[in-house]
Write an enzyme that holds these catalytic residues in place. Structure first.
Site, mmCIF file in Angstrom:
data_model
loop_
_atom_site.group_PDB
_atom_site.id
_atom_site.type_symbol
_atom_site.label_atom_id
_atom_site.label_comp_id
_atom_site.label_asym_id
_atom_site.label_seq_id
_atom_site.Cartn_x
_atom_site.Cartn_y
_atom_site.Cartn_z
ATOM 1 N N ILE A 171 -18.611 11.411 7.904
ATOM 2 C CA ILE A 171 -17.387 12.003 7.341
ATOM 3 C C ILE A 171 -16.458 12.282 8.518
ATOM 4 C CG2 ILE A 171 -16.423 13.955 6.050
ATOM 5 C CD1 ILE A 171 -18.340 12.487 4.337
ATOM 6 N N THR A 182 0.813 -1.207 0.000
ATOM 7 C CA THR A 182 0.000 0.000 0.000
ATOM 8 C C THR A 182 0.855 1.269 0.000
ATOM 9 O OG1 THR A 182 -1.515 1.271 1.408
ATOM 10 C CG2 THR A 182 -0.091 -0.265 2.537
ATOM 11 N N ASP A 183 0.276 2.343 -0.498
ATOM 12 C CA ASP A 183 0.985 3.644 -0.457
ATOM 13 C C ASP A 183 1.063 4.188 0.975
ATOM 14 O OD1 ASP A 183 -1.698 4.306 -0.112
ATOM 15 O OD2 ASP A 183 -1.766 5.809 -1.713
ATOM 16 N N GLU A 184 0.262 3.601 1.893
ATOM 17 C CA GLU A 184 0.227 4.146 3.260
ATOM 18 C C GLU A 184 1.558 3.957 3.999
ATOM 19 O OE1 GLU A 184 -3.283 3.440 5.534
ATOM 20 O OE2 GLU A 184 -4.592 3.622 3.799
ATOM 21 N N LYS A 203 2.077 -3.269 7.311
ATOM 22 C CA LYS A 203 2.391 -3.456 5.885
ATOM 23 C C LYS A 203 3.840 -3.053 5.608
ATOM 24 C CE LYS A 203 -0.003 -4.616 2.933
ATOM 25 N NZ LYS A 203 -0.395 -5.963 2.401
ATOM 26 N N TYR A 247 -2.065 -0.409 10.866
ATOM 27 C CA TYR A 247 -2.171 -1.089 9.561
ATOM 28 C C TYR A 247 -0.940 -0.807 8.709
ATOM 29 C CZ TYR A 247 -3.357 -1.651 4.608
ATOM 30 O OH TYR A 247 -3.315 -1.969 3.265
HETATM 31 P P1 NAD Z 1 -9.681 -7.415 1.889
HETATM 32 O O1 NAD Z 1 -9.713 -7.126 3.348
HETATM 33 O O2 NAD Z 1 -10.879 -7.170 1.058
HETATM 34 O O3 NAD Z 1 -9.291 -8.954 1.663
HETATM 35 C C1 NAD Z 1 -8.283 -9.589 2.396
HETATM 36 C C2 NAD Z 1 -8.382 -11.097 2.141
HETATM 37 O O4 NAD Z 1 -7.330 -11.736 2.902
HETATM 38 C C3 NAD Z 1 -9.697 -11.696 2.624
HETATM 39 O O5 NAD Z 1 -10.191 -12.601 1.662
HETATM 40 C C4 NAD Z 1 -9.323 -12.433 3.912
HETATM 41 O O6 NAD Z 1 -10.139 -13.557 4.187
HETATM 42 C C5 NAD Z 1 -7.878 -12.840 3.597
HETATM 43 N N1 NAD Z 1 -7.098 -13.042 4.839
HETATM 44 C C6 NAD Z 1 -7.014 -12.210 5.900
HETATM 45 N N2 NAD Z 1 -6.226 -12.756 6.855
HETATM 46 C C7 NAD Z 1 -5.802 -13.946 6.361
HETATM 47 C C8 NAD Z 1 -4.963 -14.972 6.875
HETATM 48 N N3 NAD Z 1 -4.432 -14.893 8.105
HETATM 49 N N4 NAD Z 1 -4.717 -16.064 6.105
HETATM 50 C C9 NAD Z 1 -5.265 -16.162 4.867
HETATM 51 N N5 NAD Z 1 -6.098 -15.232 4.338
HETATM 52 C C10 NAD Z 1 -6.359 -14.137 5.076
HETATM 53 O O7 NAD Z 1 -8.411 -6.637 1.339
HETATM 54 P P2 NAD Z 1 -8.199 -5.905 -0.070
HETATM 55 O O8 NAD Z 1 -8.723 -4.538 0.015
HETATM 56 O O9 NAD Z 1 -8.639 -6.821 -1.148
HETATM 57 O O10 NAD Z 1 -6.604 -5.806 -0.059
HETATM 58 C C11 NAD Z 1 -5.802 -6.879 -0.557
HETATM 59 C C12 NAD Z 1 -4.337 -6.507 -0.400
HETATM 60 O O11 NAD Z 1 -4.070 -5.308 -1.117
HETATM 61 C C13 NAD Z 1 -3.917 -6.247 1.033
HETATM 62 O O12 NAD Z 1 -2.624 -6.767 1.208
HETATM 63 C C14 NAD Z 1 -3.906 -4.729 1.148
HETATM 64 O O13 NAD Z 1 -2.968 -4.306 2.106
HETATM 65 C C15 NAD Z 1 -3.497 -4.340 -0.262
HETATM 66 N N6 NAD Z 1 -3.978 -3.014 -0.713
HETATM 67 C C16 NAD Z 1 -5.304 -2.691 -0.640
HETATM 68 C C17 NAD Z 1 -5.734 -1.457 -1.143
HETATM 69 C C18 NAD Z 1 -7.200 -1.048 -1.111
HETATM 70 O O14 NAD Z 1 -7.507 0.091 -1.455
HETATM 71 N N7 NAD Z 1 -8.115 -1.918 -0.723
HETATM 72 C C19 NAD Z 1 -4.804 -0.574 -1.724
HETATM 73 C C20 NAD Z 1 -3.456 -0.943 -1.764
HETATM 74 C C21 NAD Z 1 -3.062 -2.189 -1.275
HETATM 75 O O1 DAU Z 2 -4.198 3.923 0.336
HETATM 76 C C1 DAU Z 2 -4.410 2.554 0.224
HETATM 77 C C2 DAU Z 2 -5.264 2.071 1.370
HETATM 78 O O2 DAU Z 2 -6.592 2.534 1.118
HETATM 79 C C3 DAU Z 2 -5.257 0.556 1.521
HETATM 80 O O3 DAU Z 2 -3.956 0.132 1.840
HETATM 81 C C4 DAU Z 2 -6.229 0.128 2.624
HETATM 82 O O4 DAU Z 2 -6.278 -1.284 2.706
HETATM 83 C C5 DAU Z 2 -7.610 0.661 2.275
HETATM 84 O O5 DAU Z 2 -8.509 0.343 3.308
HETATM 85 C C6 DAU Z 2 -7.569 2.174 2.064
HETATM 86 O O6 DAU Z 2 -7.332 2.849 3.316
HETATM 87 P P1 DAU Z 2 -8.130 4.203 3.705
HETATM 88 O O7 DAU Z 2 -8.091 4.348 5.163
HETATM 89 O O8 DAU Z 2 -7.662 5.353 2.872
HETATM 90 O O9 DAU Z 2 -9.606 3.804 3.181
HETATM 91 P P2 DAU Z 2 -11.073 4.007 3.830
HETATM 92 O O10 DAU Z 2 -12.049 3.618 2.780
HETATM 93 O O11 DAU Z 2 -11.172 3.375 5.169
HETATM 94 O O12 DAU Z 2 -11.138 5.588 4.031
HETATM 95 C C7 DAU Z 2 -10.978 6.478 2.938
HETATM 96 C C8 DAU Z 2 -11.010 7.883 3.511
HETATM 97 O O13 DAU Z 2 -12.345 8.172 3.971
HETATM 98 C C9 DAU Z 2 -10.120 8.101 4.706
HETATM 99 O O14 DAU Z 2 -9.581 9.422 4.673
HETATM 100 C C10 DAU Z 2 -11.050 7.955 5.909
HETATM 101 C C11 DAU Z 2 -12.367 8.475 5.374
HETATM 102 N N1 DAU Z 2 -13.576 7.869 5.930
HETATM 103 C C12 DAU Z 2 -13.668 6.505 5.932
HETATM 104 C C13 DAU Z 2 -14.796 5.885 6.435
HETATM 105 C C14 DAU Z 2 -14.895 4.369 6.453
HETATM 106 C C15 DAU Z 2 -14.636 8.660 6.387
HETATM 107 O O15 DAU Z 2 -14.551 9.904 6.346
HETATM 108 N N2 DAU Z 2 -15.751 8.046 6.862
HETATM 109 C C16 DAU Z 2 -15.884 6.683 6.923
HETATM 110 O O16 DAU Z 2 -16.930 6.184 7.391
#
Ligand code: NAD
Ligand code: DAU
Length: 350
Positions: A214, A133-135, A162, A158
């Site tokens: 928000i 992730t970019d985080e 990562k 988180y």
């Molecule tokens: P998600 O939470 O939707 O899915 C995670 C999956 O991992 C689920 O199917 C869960 O059952 C499985 N999992 C969790 N713990 C496990 C374990 N101990 N053993 C086996 N499986 C397990 O996540 P996502 O949003 O699809 O993200 C996938 C990957 O991409 C993550 O590594 C996340 O850090 C990365 N990522 C996500 C985003 C985003 O915006 N969602 C952006 C950048 C990177």
């Molecule tokens: O940047 C990549 C990341 O993006 C991934 O690595 C993470 O797995 C993914 O969950 C996501 O993280 P964020 O924290 O940015 O996503 P989220 O959807 O939780 O929140 C997006 C933005 O919105 C953040 O600034 C928090 C805000 N937010 C979120 C929720 C759930 C709100 O204002 N209200 C809300 O109820």
């Protein structure tokens, strides 16, 4: 059948993983794709219902924290590559329960690295590709971008977990010569995302006439990328990226949370034939997320120049498609919000 490659995808029942699995199965019918997933609350096999009977797809209900189960899996299949997505992914949950994030994201990744190192007799033509992730780069001010060379500065449990896993993956590349790749991507959006994340949460709450929370003033900025574009980038990096390299992936598409939620409200009003401005009335400012990062923005020029990657969809179009998917798949959303989806595995695999 003799498969050209046998690929292990971890976390394939999650949001991004299910898109990656579907893409790989369609694009590479000569691959065997094994999906390893613990099926936590975020894992939903309904996401893969359309492909679950394909002969070149296998599901394995395994926890990456269980070393013996992963070792057994590596004895069952001779994997050529691993695309590692399994993780705890939600920042808010990491604030209330950091231990679970260290366990899966750090120790689970270490277990996978160890099993690859031990079982891959030769590292030639092998690849351990870690999705991150970019985080990990921390938070930007009003200007600037995250580059691949930006120093790590994770600020939530988180992102710290990562970042730790990224370091371990690089260390295994450096120390043992394990053939690794890493990508760091910005916020994804699209179908099948668990409605704890901002976009599906807002869509679901508008449908149910609930407040739209928000955090803080809504001024935090995220760089949004369509999940299918992320899956395309993962495919490119897995097949054409250089071993040992890191690639940033982003949408060049920055939105403040409040602007994004306003846009979503307008799309929803249009789709639900509501009077203009109806959904915006549900917006409710709530207590800020602890340690809330202000801004993320990716410089994706490396993957663009080296691998020719550019996002394919304009945000407004992608967001409208996403809204339509949730409106047309109300059953999926109801299953997820009621918890019924968690019975799926037992009904279909036991
Ligand atoms: P998600 O939470 O939707 O899915 C995670 C999956 O991992 C689920 O199917 C869960 O059952 C499985 N999992 C969790 N713990 C496990 C374990 N101990 N053993 C086996 N499986 C397990 O996540 P996502 O949003 O699809 O993200 C996938 C990957 O991409 C993550 O590594 C996340 O850090 C990365 N990522 C996500 C985003 C985003 O915006 N969602 C952006 C950048 C990177
Ligand atoms: O940047 C990549 C990341 O993006 C991934 O690595 C993470 O797995 C993914 O969950 C996501 O993280 P964020 O924290 O940015 O996503 P989220 O959807 O939780 O929140 C997006 C933005 O919105 C953040 O600034 C928090 C805000 N937010 C979120 C929720 C759930 C709100 O204002 N209200 C809300 O109820």
């Amino acid at each position: 059948m003799d498969y050209n490659q046998v690929i292990l995808i971890t976390g394939g029942a999650g949001f991004i993983g299910s898109h990656v699995i579907r893409k790989m199965l369609i694009q590479y019918p000569d691959y065997l794709i094994v999906n390893l997933d613990k099926l936590t609350y975020a894992g939903n096999l309904n996401n893969l219902k359309d492909i679950e009977n394909k002969p070149n797809y296998k599901f394995e209900n395994i926890d990456i924290n269980n070393e013996k189960d992963i070792q057994d899996l590596f004895e069952k299949y001779l994997f050529d590559g691993v695309i590692h997505l399994a993780a705890e992914s939600h920042v808010d949950r990491s604030i209330s329960n950091p231990g679970e994030f260290v366990k899966t994201n750090v120790v689970g990744t270490l277990n996978l690295l160890n099993v690859c190192r031990k079982n891959w007799v030769s590292f030639e033509d092998k690849c351990f590709y870690h999705i991150s992730t970019d985080e990990v780069y921390g938070s930007l001010g009003e200007t600037g971008f995250f580059h691949e060379t930006t120093s790590y500065d994770p600020r939530s449990p988180y992102s710290a977990s990562k970042a730790s896993s990224d370091h371990l993956v690089r260390a295994y590349g450096h120390t043992y010569g394990l053939p690794i790749k890493i990508s760091n991507c910005s916020n994804n959006y699209g179908s099948h995302q668990f409605p704890e994340k901002l976009i599906p949460l807002i869509i679901n709450n508008i449908q149910n006439n609930k407040p739209l929370p928000i955090y803080g003033k809504g001024e935090n900025v995220r760089d949004w990328l369509w999940v299918e574009d992320h899956a395309n980038a993962i495919d490119l990096i897995f097949h054409k990226g250089r071993i040992g390299e890191t690639y940033n992936i982003g949408g060049h598409n920055e939105w403040t949370n409040i602007d994004l939620v306003n846009l979503l409200c307008d799309i929803m009003d249009n789709r639900l034939s509501n009077p203009n401005g109806e959904s915006r009335k549900l917006i409710t400012y709530v207590k800020d997320r602890a340690g809330h990062d202000l801004r993320y923005a990716i410089d994706a020029s490396k993957i663009q120049k080296e691998l020719g990657f550019t996002p394919s969809l304009k945000f407004e179009e992608g967001l409208t498609n996403t809204v339509d998917w949730y409106l047309n798949n109300k059953k999926w959303l109801d299953n997820v919000t009621s918890g019924a989806y968690q019975n799926y595995y037992h009904q279909h695999y036991n």
